[in-house]
Scaffold this motif. Sequence first.
Motif, mmCIF file in Angstrom:
data_model
loop_
_atom_site.group_PDB
_atom_site.id
_atom_site.type_symbol
_atom_site.label_atom_id
_atom_site.label_comp_id
_atom_site.label_asym_id
_atom_site.label_seq_id
_atom_site.Cartn_x
_atom_site.Cartn_y
_atom_site.Cartn_z
ATOM 1 N N ARG A 293 3.703 6.958 -2.860
ATOM 2 C CA ARG A 293 3.796 7.070 -1.407
ATOM 3 C C ARG A 293 3.436 5.735 -0.730
ATOM 4 O O ARG A 293 4.133 5.268 0.173
ATOM 5 N N VAL A 294 2.344 5.132 -1.196
ATOM 6 C CA VAL A 294 1.916 3.850 -0.628
ATOM 7 C C VAL A 294 2.995 2.792 -0.838
ATOM 8 O O VAL A 294 3.320 2.018 0.070
ATOM 9 N N ARG A 295 3.563 2.766 -2.030
ATOM 10 C CA ARG A 295 4.604 1.787 -2.318
ATOM 11 C C ARG A 295 5.794 1.955 -1.373
ATOM 12 O O ARG A 295 6.324 0.977 -0.832
ATOM 13 N N LEU A 296 6.228 3.196 -1.176
ATOM 14 C CA LEU A 296 7.373 3.455 -0.304
ATOM 15 C C LEU A 296 7.054 3.096 1.137
ATOM 16 O O LEU A 296 7.890 2.522 1.848
ATOM 17 N N GLU A 297 5.849 3.429 1.585
ATOM 18 C CA GLU A 297 5.464 3.128 2.960
ATOM 19 C C GLU A 297 5.333 1.626 3.192
ATOM 20 O O GLU A 297 5.486 1.147 4.321
ATOM 21 N N GLN A 298 5.078 0.892 2.119
ATOM 22 C CA GLN A 298 4.994 -0.567 2.219
ATOM 23 C C GLN A 298 6.352 -1.239 2.048
ATOM 24 O O GLN A 298 6.448 -2.463 2.083
ATOM 25 N N GLY A 299 7.396 -0.423 1.872
ATOM 26 C CA GLY A 299 8.747 -0.954 1.815
ATOM 27 C C GLY A 299 9.287 -1.269 0.442
ATOM 28 O O GLY A 299 10.344 -1.904 0.322
ATOM 29 N N MET A 300 8.610 -0.825 -0.623
ATOM 30 C CA MET A 300 9.126 -1.092 -1.964
ATOM 31 C C MET A 300 10.480 -0.418 -2.161
ATOM 32 O O MET A 300 10.743 0.652 -1.628
#
Length: 204
Positions: A162-169
Motif C-alpha cells: 500500500r505504501v509503495r503504491l501511494e508513493q507512486g511505485m
Amino acid sequence: MGEAKRRKKLLRERLLEQIEGWTCPPSPWERALVMEVAALPAFRARRMPAKDLEWMRMPANHCHANARWYEANDWTHQSKAVVGWWIQGADLILHSVLTNGHEYMCITPSSLGETEIIFIPDPKIEWIESDEQLAAKRNGQIIGLGIRRYPELTIAMHETMRVRLEQGMDPDRASEFSHEEREDMMRTYLSPKEFDAMGKFGSA
C-alpha cells in the motif's frame, strides 16, 4: 490516456482493493478454517498453456466464472468446476479449477508464469446469492479473497504494498519482494516455529 497508462491505473486500483481484503483483522473463524483446510488433501493442478488460454479468451482474475463457463460449454460433458484453495505462500486463495475426475486443471491466466499450482479442493464451500452476486460461504461466513495462515505477516506485506503504491511505485513492481525482504518480514512477524513451518506449503 494511452492504453499502457490505463492498464497501470486499473492495476493500481485492483491492487489497492485487494490490499483492503487482505488486511482485515484476524478472527477465530479464520484461524479455525485454516486448521481445517490444512488437513485436507492437496493436489497438483496443471495450468492450461497460455496460448490456449489466450485463444479461449479466458480473462485473468475470473477463475470462478471461467471454470463455470467451461463446465457449461464442454461438449464432452466431462469437465466439472471445483472450488477450493490455491496455496500461495502464507495464504490460501479462494480459487476454482476444472476436473475430469482424474486430474485438476487451472484455466485462468496468471502473470506468475507457473505451469502448475498446488490446489486443495473443498467440498464444504457453497455458492450463495449475496448483493445480487454469487459469493462463496464456508462455516457460516462469506469468504473474501482467501484466508491467511499467518495474518500478521500477510498484513505487513500488504501494508508495504500500500505504501509503495501511494508513493507512486509502478503497480507491476509493488508486490515484488526480494528474498532478503521476505525473510526479514518472516523473522519479524513469525515465531521460530512458524518460520520453520513455512516450508510445509512453500515460502511466503
